[in-house]
Scaffold this active site. Structure first.
Site, PDB file in Angstrom:
ATOM      1  N   ASN A  35      50.460  21.788  23.367  1.00 23.55           N
ATOM      2  CA  ASN A  35      50.478  22.430  22.203  1.00 23.55           C
ATOM      3  C   ASN A  35      48.833  21.769  21.603  1.00 23.55           C
ATOM      4  O   ASN A  35      48.574  20.549  21.522  1.00 23.55           O
ATOM      5  CB  ASN A  35      51.588  21.686  21.188  1.00 23.55           C
ATOM      6  CG  ASN A  35      51.533  22.635  19.881  1.00 23.55           C
ATOM      7  OD1 ASN A  35      50.586  23.542  19.706  1.00 23.55           O
ATOM      8  ND2 ASN A  35      52.471  22.348  19.097  1.00 23.55           N
ATOM      9  N   GLU A  37      45.221  20.038  11.747  1.00 21.40           N
ATOM     10  CA  GLU A  37      46.061  19.296  11.010  1.00 21.40           C
ATOM     11  C   GLU A  37      46.189  17.859  11.450  1.00 21.40           C
ATOM     12  O   GLU A  37      46.948  17.149  11.349  1.00 21.40           O
ATOM     13  CB  GLU A  37      47.616  19.917  11.084  1.00 21.40           C
ATOM     14  CG  GLU A  37      48.014  20.282  12.446  1.00 21.40           C
ATOM     15  CD  GLU A  37      49.280  20.894  12.454  1.00 21.40           C
ATOM     16  OE1 GLU A  37      50.454  20.139  12.294  1.00 21.40           O
ATOM     17  OE2 GLU A  37      49.476  21.864  13.070  1.00 21.40           O
ATOM     18  N   CYS A  93      49.739  24.856  12.103  1.00 20.35           N
ATOM     19  CA  CYS A  93      49.057  25.437  13.255  1.00 20.35           C
ATOM     20  C   CYS A  93      48.572  27.024  12.952  1.00 20.35           C
ATOM     21  O   CYS A  93      47.631  27.777  13.522  1.00 20.35           O
ATOM     22  CB  CYS A  93      50.059  25.936  14.133  1.00 20.35           C
ATOM     23  SG  CYS A  93      50.803  24.545  14.870  1.00 20.35           S
ATOM     24  N   SER A 129      54.168  25.604  10.744  1.00 21.58           N
ATOM     25  CA  SER A 129      55.313  25.087  10.130  1.00 21.58           C
ATOM     26  C   SER A 129      55.252  24.932   8.688  1.00 21.58           C
ATOM     27  O   SER A 129      53.865  24.611   7.983  1.00 21.58           O
ATOM     28  CB  SER A 129      55.532  23.665  10.915  1.00 21.58           C
ATOM     29  OG  SER A 129      56.059  23.976  12.190  1.00 21.58           O
ATOM     30  N   HIS A 167      51.615  32.030  19.172  1.00 21.73           N
ATOM     31  CA  HIS A 167      51.232  30.650  19.069  1.00 21.73           C
ATOM     32  C   HIS A 167      52.098  29.883  20.000  1.00 21.73           C
ATOM     33  O   HIS A 167      53.252  30.275  19.974  1.00 21.73           O
ATOM     34  CB  HIS A 167      51.598  30.115  17.596  1.00 21.73           C
ATOM     35  CG  HIS A 167      51.886  28.679  17.403  1.00 21.73           C
ATOM     36  ND1 HIS A 167      50.970  27.736  17.741  1.00 21.73           N
ATOM     37  CD2 HIS A 167      52.823  27.993  17.111  1.00 21.73           C
ATOM     38  CE1 HIS A 167      51.349  26.597  17.564  1.00 21.73           C
ATOM     39  NE2 HIS A 167      52.560  26.621  17.083  1.00 21.73           N
TER      40      HIS A 167
END
Ligand code: HMG
Length: 385
Positions: free
Chosen positions: A284, A83, A115, A314, A241
């Site tokens: 992350n 992303e 993600c 998301s 995650h």
């Protein structure tokens, strides 16, 4: 037929910062423990200004092909999940295909859903190998997680790439066919065209993540016709995650509370905590985050078993699926020495971090790997040192 992850390799940039120092630097009279306890993050990987999603991917794929002595003639697909793309049309995977020397008959593309796109790419590759369409596939997940300077999200940045090889009779984990899904439209986190950093509603993102985890787990239980608590009991590892360690922890306990699951505390230490060790030192890595958490769990695994994997993207979508950890997976992952590599990184001061990460300045280095040489008319030239 068993199909799954036959090889895995992580590339993590060679710089990091101490998140505690960042919290102190941004505290402005507040108690830094507030944010530190909220996220549970210890360190964050910081890339050089000449690294991008392609260099990190190429480093991960090349490292994987060399470490596992892979027969590249069998690779018939390379997919990049990211992303952090810099191009709306050209697939980053095309650059990687050339840099690592994959044949012209390779399927090459890029996928997107925040993600979760790495998981969609992985499951697609598993299905294609299972159906006999392709012999093996490389899925590479690569991201630079960048938030606004001074925001509460800044403590949850990170960068890196994880490459996996999907093949028959995998040496690491065989992916089981049934998956649970939960998706709904929500404005928790998005990065519209032209924005360098995402627009984030932190509290809504936490709420959506937890709802999605519960939803995809319930859907999975429904599909395999088993009780959710029984599934929790049966799993040897539960891997999330991990945008920051406390997110995985909160989601796990929310799931257990919802099910009145009695063994939650005891099982957290054994089944969830090992997966948080590497992420707590990297941050992350968006698409790669779940697979770095998987590597973390396997690094400390001493036996085979069943792993449950939660992927969240998301926007939002989520998947819950399971895999059978192969007998030597722990040894194989330990042979990568990921934790040792993390300990060998260079620690940046907060001032150096701001210079290299936000101002895109160069700092002295002894970097070895692929790098961006130039950008001409939007096209990137890569080289290696
Ligand atoms: P939040 O709760 O919105 O944060 O998000 P906040 O701004 O309300 O700050 C929390 C508290 O920390 C506040 O105190 C701040 O003042 C304090 P309060 O007002 O409550 O008293 N604070 C500090 N205190 C002392 N020293 C400091 C300091 N800084 C702040 N230096 C969140 C908090 C942890 C979520 C934040 O890190 C964030 O927004 N992260 C990004 C979003 C995220 O990771 N969400 C997780 C679920 S969504 C997901 O996983 C998907 C994702 O990976 C993307 C994808 O799928 O592509 C993100």
């Amino acid at each position: 037929m068993n199909v799954g992850i036959d090889a895995l390799y992580a590339y993590i940039p060679g710089n990091y910062i101490d998140v505690r120092q960042l919290a102190i630097a941004r505290a402005e009279g507040r108690d830094p423990l507030k944010i530190l306890n909220l996220v549970g993050q210890k360190e964050m990987a910081i890339p050089f200004n000449f690294e991008d999603i392609v260099t990190m991917s190429a480093n991960a794929v090349k490292g994987m092909l060399e470490h596992f002595n892979t027969d590249v003639s069998q690779i018939e697909r390379i997919v990049m999940a990211t992303e952090s793309s810099f191009d709306f049309s050209k697939a980053g995977a095309s650059y990687v295909q050339e840099l690592v020397g994959l044949k012209k008959e390779t399927e090459v593309y890029e996928v997107k859903h925040a993600c979760a796109s790495g998981t969609y790419a992985l499951l697609d590759a598993v299905n294609a190998v299972r159906a006999g369409e392709i012999k093996s596939a490389v899925v590479v997940m690569s991201d630079i997680c960048r938030y606004e300077r001074g925001s509460s999200a800044e403590y949850t940045q990170g960068a890196g790439a994880v490459a996996v090889l999907v093949a028959k009779n995998p040496r690491i984990i065989a992916i089981e066919p049934k998956t649970g899904t939960c998706s709904f439209n929500v404005a928790d986190f998005y990065r519209p065209a032209g924005c360098e950093t995402p627009i984030v509603d932190g509290k809504l993102s936490i709420e959506s993540y937890i709802n999605a985890v519960q939803g995809s787990f319930a859907d999975y239980a429904h599909k395999i016709m088993l009780n959710e608590s029984e599934i929790l009991e049966r799993l040897d590892n539960i891997i999330f995650h991990t945008p920051f360690p406390k997110m995985a922890e909160r989601a796990y306990f929310a799931l257990c509370k919802n099910l009145n699951y009695a063994n939650s505390e005891r099982h957290f230490e054994k089944k969830v905590k090992p997966s948080l060790s590497i992420p707590s030192r990297v941050g992350n890595v968006y698409t790669a985050s779940l697979y770095l958490a998987l590597a973390s769990a396997l690094e400390s695994a001493d036996r085979e078993g069943i792993a449950g994997l939660f992927s969240y993207g998301s926007g939002c979508t989520s998947k819950f699926f399971t895999g059978i950890v192969m007998p030597y997976a722990g040894n194989i992952i330990r042979s990568l020495g990921i934790s040792k590599q993390l300990s060998a990184r260079r620690k940046l001061s907060i001032e150096e971090y701001e210079r290299v990460f936000y101002d895109q300045d160069s700092i002295d280095n002894d970097y070895r790997g692929f790098k961006v040489k130039s950008i001409k008319n939007g096209y990137r030239e890569y080289g290696s040192v």
